[in-house]
Design a protein around this motif. Structure first.
Motif, PDB file in Angstrom:
ATOM      1  N   GLU A   3       0.830  -1.200   0.000  1.00 41.20           N
ATOM      2  CA  GLU A   3       0.000   0.000   0.000  1.00 41.20           C
ATOM      3  C   GLU A   3       0.868   1.256   0.000  1.00 41.20           C
ATOM      4  O   GLU A   3       0.550   2.254  -0.658  1.00 41.20           O
TER       5      GLU A   3
ATOM      6  N   ASN B 129      -5.274   1.549   3.783  1.00 38.17           N
ATOM      7  CA  ASN B 129      -5.913   2.111   2.606  1.00 38.17           C
ATOM      8  C   ASN B 129      -7.353   2.494   2.975  1.00 38.17           C
ATOM      9  O   ASN B 129      -8.211   1.628   3.147  1.00 38.17           O
TER      10      ASN B 129
ATOM     11  N   THR C 148      -9.624   3.867   1.293  1.00 34.00           N
ATOM     12  CA  THR C 148     -10.631   3.613   0.262  1.00 34.00           C
ATOM     13  C   THR C 148     -11.142   2.178   0.366  1.00 34.00           C
ATOM     14  O   THR C 148     -12.350   1.915   0.307  1.00 34.00           O
ATOM     15  N   ALA C 149     -10.203   1.240   0.531  1.00 35.58           N
ATOM     16  CA  ALA C 149     -10.584  -0.177   0.635  1.00 35.58           C
ATOM     17  C   ALA C 149     -11.237  -0.478   1.975  1.00 35.58           C
ATOM     18  O   ALA C 149     -12.236  -1.211   2.047  1.00 35.58           O
TER      19      ALA C 149
ATOM     20  N   TYR D 182      -6.876 -10.689  -0.246  1.00 34.55           N
ATOM     21  CA  TYR D 182      -6.841  -9.387   0.431  1.00 34.55           C
ATOM     22  C   TYR D 182      -8.080  -8.557   0.105  1.00 34.55           C
ATOM     23  O   TYR D 182      -8.608  -7.852   0.963  1.00 34.55           O
ATOM     24  N   SER D 183      -8.553  -8.659  -1.122  1.00 35.23           N
ATOM     25  CA  SER D 183      -9.697  -7.854  -1.546  1.00 35.23           C
ATOM     26  C   SER D 183     -10.970  -8.191  -0.768  1.00 35.23           C
ATOM     27  O   SER D 183     -11.902  -7.381  -0.713  1.00 35.23           O
TER      28      SER D 183
ATOM     29  N   PRO E 188     -11.830  -6.435   3.718  1.00 37.54           N
ATOM     30  CA  PRO E 188     -12.707  -5.359   4.189  1.00 37.54           C
ATOM     31  C   PRO E 188     -14.159  -5.797   4.366  1.00 37.54           C
ATOM     32  O   PRO E 188     -14.832  -5.374   5.317  1.00 37.54           O
TER      33      PRO E 188
ATOM     34  N   GLN F 279      -6.819  -0.928  10.244  1.00 39.90           N
ATOM     35  CA  GLN F 279      -7.831  -1.403   9.294  1.00 39.90           C
ATOM     36  C   GLN F 279      -9.194  -1.544   9.975  1.00 39.90           C
ATOM     37  O   GLN F 279     -10.222  -1.156   9.415  1.00 39.90           O
TER      38      GLN F 279
ATOM     39  N   CYS G  55     -12.757   0.736   9.250  1.00 43.41           N
ATOM     40  CA  CYS G  55     -14.078   0.149   8.967  1.00 43.41           C
ATOM     41  C   CYS G  55     -15.124   0.544  10.005  1.00 43.41           C
ATOM     42  O   CYS G  55     -16.247   0.032   9.984  1.00 43.41           O
TER      43      CYS G  55
END
Length: 392
Positions: free
Chosen positions: A11, A171, A173-174, A259-260, A263, A297, A301
Motif C-alpha cells: 500500500e 488504505n 478507500t478499501a 486481500y480484496s 474489508p 484497518q 471500517c
C-alpha cells in the motif's frame, strides 16, 4: 505474500508511485502471486522464494546491480530501505554510491532476540554486525512503537534523534464502513446477531485461544458469533479448543482469503479484537509493545477494537474507540464484549464514527506517505546545508 506483512509495504509503494511519481523509484522482489498484485512502474528484481539460499544470493546481487544502474541514470539523493535480516544491500550500496541511507519501519526484535527460532538465531549471529552498521549509518529512520525506539537505541546504538515514529497505515478507500446486514448475508453470517471478529494468523502466539475461551463465557448468556479470518499453524488446535468449550457452532473459521475480501469481513463485525503484543526486553526491563497492522484497518471500517492494555494501544480508550484488557485475562475480555453488547444503538453509532474519523486523521496511507517524504526532505536539506557550511 497476499495478506501478510507485505500488505503494508504494498500500500505504501502504491501511494508513493501514485502521489510522488517522478520523485521516487521503487525496487522490489518479483511478486510470488502477480495475479494479486503487479505494478509495471516498480523495478522488479529476482524473488528469493522464501529465503531459498541460492535465490536469496541472486536476489541480493540483482538488487545491488539494478540500483547501481538506476543511480547512473537518475542520480538518487537518498536510498531508502526496509531492512531484511541480512542488511547487505544497503551496506554495499552506501559504500559504492556514497548516497545517504534512510530506513523505513526499522525493526528486528524477533530476529535479534530470544523470540526467533534456532535458524533465525544462527543467522542473526552473522547478520548482526552489518545490521548494526547500517542502522547506525542511516541519516534517518522510523519505527512503529515507542518501545522500539528504546530497543533500537539500546541494541544497535542508534542515535535517538535520528528515529521517528510512523505508525502502520491503511488504505482508507478499501477499508471503510459498509452495510453490516448486507455483508453478513453475502458471507453467510446472518445467523449471528452480534459478531466478534479477528483477522490474522491463527496462532496461540496471537492469543486467539484466550479469545475463544472468553467467547465461550459470553455465550453462556448471550448469542455471539466469533469469526476468525486467516490461517496458521495452530488452526487445528484452536478448532479443537472451540469444540471442547462447546461453542464450535458459534466459531466460524474462514481460513485464508484474498486481500480484496478482507474489508467485507471486517464490515460484518460488530467489534474487532487484536490480542497481539511483544514483551520487549531492554536491558534488565521488559516493555510490552503492540504495533498491529490490523488495528488501523479495523478502525477505518468503523469498528471498536478490544486490545491488550499496553502503551501503544492507550489511544483506544483515550479516544473512546475501543477497550483495553489485561494481558492474558479472559475475564476482562468477557467484560469488554458484554459492555459493547449492551450499548445503546446511538452510542454504538457514535463510537463507529469516532473510530473512522480517528483512522482518517492518523492512519491513512496517503498522509503517512506524505509524512515520510517530508521527513526525508528535511533530513536531506539539513545534510545539504551542513555540507555547504563545511565547504564555506
Amino acid at each position: 505474500m497476499d495478506n501478510g506483512p507485505g500488505i503494508n509495504e504494498r500500500e505504501f509503494v502504491k501511494e508513493l508511485l501514485s502521489s510522488f511519481r517522478g520523485r521516487v523509484t521503487c525496487v522490489a522482489p518479483q511478486p510470488s502471486q502477480p495475479e494479486n498484485y503487479f505494478d509495471q512502474d516498480i523495478e522488479y528484481v529476482v524473488n528469493h522464494r522464501g529465503y531459498n539460499p541460492f535465490l536469496y544470493l541472486v536476489y541480493m546481487i540483482s538488487t545491488i546491480l539494478r540500483v547501481i544502474r538506476l543511480h547512473r541514470r537518475q542520480h538518487f539523493s537518498a536510498l531508502v530501505f526496509r531492512l531484511d535480516l541480512i542488511a547487505l544491500e544497503p551496506w554495499v550500496l552506501a559504500k559504492v554510491l556514497g548516497v545517504p541511507v534512510i530506513l523505513k519501519t526499522l525493526a528486528g526484535y524477533t530476529r535479534f532476540s530470544d523470540l526467533g527460532d534456532w535458524k533465525q538465531k544462527l543467522v542473526a549471529v552473522f547478520a548482526f554486525p552489518i545490521y548494526r552498521s547500517v542502522a547506525r549509518m542511516a541519516v534517518a529512520s522510523d519505527t512503529v512503537s515507542v518501545h522500539y525506539v528504546r530497543w533500537l537505541v539500546h541494541r544497535f546504538g542508534v542515535k535517538p534523534d535520528r528515529i521517528g515514529i510512523v505508525y502502520n497505515g491503511t488504505n482508507l478507500t478499501a477499508f471503510s464502513p459498509g452495510n453490516k446486514s448486507d455483508e453478513r448475508k453475502k458471507l453467510g453470517l446472518e445467523s449471528f446477531p452480534f459478531i466478534v471478529g479477528y483477522v490474522g494468523a491463527l496462532s496461540t502466539l496471537r492469543n486467539v485461544d484466550i479469545l475463544i475461551r472468553a467467547l465461550a463465557q459470553v455465550n453462556r448468556t448471550k448469542n455471539v458469533g466469533l469469526v476468525l479470518v486467516g490461517n496458521g499453524p495452530d488452526r487445528k488446535i484452536l478448532e479443537s479448543l472451540a469444540e471442547q468449550m462447546g461453542i464450535s457452532d458459534k466459531v466460524r473459521f474462514v481460513g485464508a482469503i484474498p486481500y480484496s475480501m478482507v474489508p467485507g469481513y471486517m464490515r460484518s463485525f460488530d467489534v474487532a479484537v487484536d490480542l497481539t503484543y511483544v514483551a520487549m526486553k531492554i536491558g534488565n526491563e521488559v516493555f510490552n509493545a503492540s504495533y498491529s497492522q490490523k488495528i488501523p484497518q479495523y478502525l477505518a471500517c468503523g469498528l471498536p477494537v478490544i486490545a491488550f492494555d499496553v502503551e501503544d494501544n492507550k489511544f483506544l480508550e483515550r479516544e473512546k474507540i475501543g477497550a483495553l484488557v489485561k494481558i492474558g485475562d479472559e475475564d476482562s475480555i468477557v467484560d469488554a464484549v458484554m459492555h459493547l453488547l449492551e450499548m445503546e444503538d446511538s452510542e454504538r453509532e457514535g463510537q463507529s464514527r469516532n473510530a473512522k474519523t480517528y483512522a482518517e486523521q492518523n492512519f491513512g496511507i496517503a498522509s503517512l506517505a506524505r509524512k515520510r517524504i517530508s521527513l526525508w526532505d528535511d533530513v536531506l536539506q539539513k545534510l545539504d546545508e551542513s555540507s555547504k557550511g563545511r565547504e564555506g
